[in-house]
Design a protein around this motif. Structure first.
Motif, short mmCIF file in Angstrom:
data_model
loop_
_atom_site.label_atom_id
_atom_site.label_comp_id
_atom_site.label_asym_id
_atom_site.label_seq_id
_atom_site.Cartn_x
_atom_site.Cartn_y
_atom_site.Cartn_z
N ASN A 1 1.91 -7.13 4.99
CA ASN A 1 1.67 -5.90 4.22
C ASN A 1 0.59 -5.04 4.85
O ASN A 1 -0.08 -4.27 4.17
CB ASN A 1 1.27 -6.22 2.78
N LYS A 2 0.39 -5.19 6.17
CA LYS A 2 -0.59 -4.41 6.93
C LYS A 2 -2.02 -4.71 6.53
O LYS A 2 -2.93 -3.93 6.82
CB LYS A 2 -0.31 -2.89 6.80
N LYS A 3 -2.21 -5.79 5.81
CA LYS A 3 -3.56 -6.23 5.47
C LYS A 3 -3.47 -7.71 5.14
O LYS A 3 -2.38 -8.22 4.85
CB LYS A 3 -4.13 -5.43 4.30
N PRO A 4 -4.58 -8.44 5.17
CA PRO A 4 -4.50 -9.87 4.90
C PRO A 4 -4.24 -10.19 3.43
O PRO A 4 -4.97 -9.71 2.56
CB PRO A 4 -5.86 -10.40 5.36
N LEU B 1 -12.53 -11.84 10.60
CA LEU B 1 -11.89 -11.08 9.52
C LEU B 1 -12.96 -10.52 8.59
O LEU B 1 -12.91 -9.35 8.19
CB LEU B 1 -10.93 -11.99 8.75
N ASN C 1 -7.85 -10.44 1.72
CA ASN C 1 -7.68 -11.72 1.01
C ASN C 1 -7.45 -12.78 2.08
O ASN C 1 -6.53 -12.63 2.89
CB ASN C 1 -6.45 -11.66 0.10
N SER C 2 -8.25 -13.83 2.11
CA SER C 2 -8.12 -14.74 3.24
C SER C 2 -8.72 -16.11 2.97
O SER C 2 -9.19 -16.41 1.87
CB SER C 2 -8.78 -14.13 4.47
N ALA C 3 -8.66 -16.95 4.02
CA ALA C 3 -9.32 -18.26 4.08
C ALA C 3 -8.99 -19.20 2.92
O ALA C 3 -9.90 -19.75 2.29
CB ALA C 3 -10.84 -18.09 4.21
N VAL D 1 -9.95 -2.56 4.46
CA VAL D 1 -9.39 -3.88 4.73
C VAL D 1 -9.76 -4.28 6.16
O VAL D 1 -10.27 -3.47 6.94
CB VAL D 1 -7.84 -3.91 4.58
N SER D 2 -9.48 -5.53 6.48
CA SER D 2 -9.79 -6.02 7.81
C SER D 2 -8.56 -6.58 8.49
O SER D 2 -7.73 -7.23 7.86
CB SER D 2 -10.87 -7.10 7.74
N LEU D 3 -8.45 -6.31 9.77
CA LEU D 3 -7.44 -6.98 10.59
C LEU D 3 -8.09 -8.01 11.50
O LEU D 3 -7.42 -8.65 12.31
CB LEU D 3 -6.66 -5.95 11.42
N PHE E 1 -0.19 -10.96 7.45
CA PHE E 1 -0.52 -9.53 7.53
C PHE E 1 0.73 -8.67 7.37
O PHE E 1 0.74 -7.51 7.77
CB PHE E 1 -1.20 -9.22 8.87
N VAL F 1 -2.56 -16.97 5.45
CA VAL F 1 -2.81 -15.54 5.37
C VAL F 1 -1.77 -14.84 6.24
O VAL F 1 -1.62 -15.17 7.41
CB VAL F 1 -4.22 -15.20 5.88
N GLU G 1 -11.47 -16.28 10.96
CA GLU G 1 -11.82 -15.92 9.58
C GLU G 1 -13.18 -15.22 9.54
O GLU G 1 -13.37 -14.28 8.78
CB GLU G 1 -11.83 -17.16 8.68
N ILE H 1 -2.31 -16.34 9.91
CA ILE H 1 -3.47 -17.18 10.25
C ILE H 1 -3.81 -18.14 9.11
O ILE H 1 -3.28 -18.01 8.00
CB ILE H 1 -4.73 -16.34 10.61
N SER H 2 -4.69 -19.07 9.42
CA SER H 2 -5.33 -19.95 8.43
C SER H 2 -4.38 -20.78 7.57
O SER H 2 -4.55 -20.86 6.36
CB SER H 2 -6.24 -19.12 7.51
N LYS I 1 -5.18 -7.80 15.58
CA LYS I 1 -4.37 -6.70 16.10
C LYS I 1 -5.16 -5.94 17.17
O LYS I 1 -5.54 -4.78 16.98
CB LYS I 1 -4.00 -5.75 14.96
N PRO J 1 0.80 -1.23 0.00
CA PRO J 1 0.00 0.00 0.00
C PRO J 1 0.83 1.28 0.00
O PRO J 1 0.46 2.25 -0.62
CB PRO J 1 -0.84 -0.12 1.26
N GLN K 1 -9.15 0.29 8.42
CA GLN K 1 -8.91 -1.05 8.97
C GLN K 1 -10.04 -1.40 9.93
O GLN K 1 -10.23 -0.73 10.94
CB GLN K 1 -7.57 -1.09 9.71
N PHE L 1 6.73 -10.28 12.32
CA PHE L 1 6.21 -9.43 13.38
C PHE L 1 4.74 -9.08 13.16
O PHE L 1 4.16 -8.30 13.90
CB PHE L 1 7.04 -8.15 13.51
N GLU L 2 4.13 -9.64 12.13
CA GLU L 2 2.71 -9.42 11.88
C GLU L 2 2.00 -10.77 11.92
O GLU L 2 2.61 -11.81 11.69
CB GLU L 2 2.50 -8.73 10.53
N PRO L 3 0.68 -10.76 12.19
CA PRO L 3 -0.03 -12.04 12.36
C PRO L 3 0.02 -12.95 11.13
O PRO L 3 0.14 -12.49 10.00
CB PRO L 3 -1.47 -11.59 12.64
N ARG M 1 -1.75 -21.38 18.32
CA ARG M 1 -3.07 -21.30 17.69
C ARG M 1 -2.99 -21.76 16.24
O ARG M 1 -1.93 -22.11 15.76
CB ARG M 1 -3.61 -19.87 17.80
#
Lengths: 186, 422
Positions: B212-215, A128, B237-239, A155-157, B210, B208, A125, B194-195, A161, A26, A115, B190-192, B413
């Protein structure tokens, strides 16, 4: 230097504001020669014949505080809070969203990231997706009030976070939230 | 080492303390097969004691009870004559004898034989050639052989699990043996993260991140640590979920507004929207035959599980009890749905028999998430919270056998049980 690059990015982005949704990082800074001349909003004056063209980003901008960060401005308020499993914007936050919509309308070069966040309970999920719905709710209202689609990304966190740690009602309420960030802040 | 994982260049490797999952068994099956596993003479020269690992594997399944073997001189091996009445007197139904020999080339030979003590017959045995580093893997293979011979179903001791460890601000996507040992870090950030989802061949993980500060959805090759972006569109973008042939991914994108189901090739090409809803559609998972997708949707007013044709089409609601049923997973035979249900504010792993429509809550915890079914369908691995800390837990699909897997001073987790290793 960093601020300069960011400002330059805003200018370049503005020049291609109809860019399709080819998303990269971004805050990506495009490495392109300073050919600001063709770009609206960037005042250029030839300084010396046959040589350097200077790009002046200070034109039309006041030095110092931006209304976005001035604590006295509503634009410095960036968070919208929600009830459990809800995504509608409560009345108390409508003024805040209206102010940001006005800013985006008046500053077509400005870009925003919203966010969406949720509390920690339930599926990661699904949360999310819930955070995405919250962020998109803010985006929809901004566009309804005059912001343009390419200016805003939602977007979603999810629950990933949390602003407040812990498993209390207070922490959960803090974490059901949309945050508004402008380019350069994320 | 078979799965030596490469750390990514942008991740600073810190010599963090090893964080092995420790397992605590908190429940067992009603009827357990009493089995005697004698120590293998010569195994002390290996870095991991084979007979002890076999014993622990079988006990952890909840289907076996290990019988104490007294010190015997000489220690019997797979080549010894078996005194069946003596083992029967110790109440063993089954007996495992084996040995380990070091070869001149530095490698080892491990042999074992399994006996039916009641019928007084050998049930088979195998000889393995191994390096010292392969001692654990060999033990798991022996346990798989015994498990299959005595229960009639395939063992999962040689499979691996993926999960995310969060320690402070650091997230690590780790891979370990099914018993939690031999963990390796596939990705640190340093970012989450998941999945995680295993490719059907067990070589890649989709997940997934994060960063880039987004999923954003990535596909990560475990052997060489190479990874690529599978989905990074505007929005979230996820799951990710693999198709059974490993060629395609079902994902959730919000690029057209709302969290919606899409299908794409594993390299990120050929993106196609699968469904249109004005509500949330997420957590897709393919049925084992690849014909259907199960997913979570709140189109009916509350999050419930639905099924639709994998190429798109009308969706049918699958869960009806309660107001929150999410995270569907489907057993390898396609007959059982495992999911998370909210009951009186408690989030618990539940199962739905798709033939009889019978539902059963499998746990008594209250923060269960992210269930993952073992490839033989016997156990469900999931994340939960105990004492404010994230741990992994496993429960048999009949709810009887229970285990806890935890890492000291960290949250664990997002477990994903890997496929059978060919």
């Amino acid at each position: 230097m960093r601020a300069l690059l960011t400002a330059l990015t805003i200018v370049t982005l503005a020049a291609c504001s109809s860019t399709p949704t080819q998303e990269q990082a971004p805050a990506g800074v495009e490495d392109r020669p300073p050919t600001g001349a063709q770009q609206p909003g960037a005042q250029t004056q030839p300084v010396q014949p046959g040589g350097v063209r200077s790009v002046d980003l200070t034109t039309g901008q006041k030095p110092g505080a931006s209304p976005l960060t001035d604590p006295g401005s509503i634009l410095s308020k960036r968070s919208i809070y929600y009830d459990l499993d809800k995504f509608d914007i409560k009345d108390e936050y409508k003024g805040l969203v209206e102010a940001h919509a006005r800013y985006l309308r008046d500053n077509r070069n400005a870009k925003m990231l919203i966010q969406g966040n949720t509390d920690e309970r339930g599926s990661r999920e699904y949360n999310l997706a819930l955070g995405q719905r919250r962020a998109e709710g803010v985006k929809k209202m901004l566009i309804l009030l005059g912001a343009q689609e390419p200016q805003v990304e939602a977007v979603s966190l999810g629950e990933e976070k949390p602003k407040a740690q812990g498993s209390s009602e207070e922490a959960w309420a803090q974490n059901r939230r949309s945050d508004i960030l402008y380019a350069g802040e994320y | 080492m078979k799965f030596l994982l490469t750390l990514l260049a942008f991740v600073a490797f810190s010599g963090a303390a090893r964080a092995q999952l420790s397992i605590e068994i908190t429940g067992a099956g009603a009827q357990r097969i009493p089995i005697a596993i004698a120590s293998f003479p010569g195994e002390a020269s290996l870095p991991a004691p084979i007979s002890a690992i076999v014993r622990a594997d079988l006990e952890r399944s909840g289907l076996f009870r290990s019988i104490e073997v007294p010190r015997m001189v000489p220690t019997p091996t797979e080549a010894s004559d078996v005194n069946f009445p003596e083992w029967r007197a110790r109440l063993a139904d089954a007996l495992v004898l084996g040995s380990v020999l070091q070869r001149p080339d530095g490698r080892f030979e491990a042999r074992f034989r399994l006996f039916d003590v009641v019928k007084q017959t050998p049930l088979g045995g195998i000889a393995y050639t191994l390096t010292a580093q392969q001692a654990r893997a060999t033990a798991h293979r022996i346990a798989d052989f015994i498990y299959e011979k005595l229960t009639g179903e395939r063992g999962v001791f040689s499979t691996r699990i993926a999960y995310v460890v969060k320690r402070g601000t650091r997230y690590e996507l780790q891979i370990a043996d099914a018993d939690g040992a031999g963990e390796e870090t596939a990705l640190a950030s340093f970012e989450p993260i998941i999945s995680p989802a295993w490719s059907p061949d067990g070589r890649r993980l989709a997940y997934v991140s994060f960063e880039n500060k987004k999923p954003v959805v990535y596909v990560h090759s475990l052997l060489d640590g190479k990874r690529h972006v599978a989905a990074n569109f505007k929005g979230s973008n996820s799951a990710p979920a693999w198709s059974p042939d490993g060629n395609r991914l079902a994902v959730v994108l919000s690029r057209e507004g709302g969290s919606q189901l899409y299908l794409m090739n594993a390299d990120g090409s050929g993106v196609r929207r699968l469904a249109q809803s004005a509500t949330i559609d997420t957590e897709p998972v393919f049925s084992p035959d690849g014909q259907s997708l199960y997913f979570t949707s709140d189109r009916g007013g509350s999050p419930q599980i639905y099924r639709m044709p994998a190429n798109g089409g009308d969706a049918q609601r699958v869960t009806f009890e309660g107001t929150y049923n999410v995270s569907p997973r489907i057993s390898a035979d396609g007959k059982r749905l495992v999911y998370v249900a909210r009951n009186n504010g408690r989030f618990q792993v539940a199962t739905l028999d798709l033939t009889t429509r019978q539902t059963q809550v499998l746990t008594d915890s209250d923060r269960d998430e992210s269930p993952s079914i073992a490839p033989n369908g016997r156990m469900v691995l999931f994340a939960t919270v105990v004492g404010g800390r994230g741990i992994l837990s496993a429960v048999s699909v009949d709810g009887r056998v229970r285990q806890r897997l935890s890492v000291s001073a960290a949250d664990v987790r997002e477990p994903a049980w890997g496929p059978f290793i060919k």
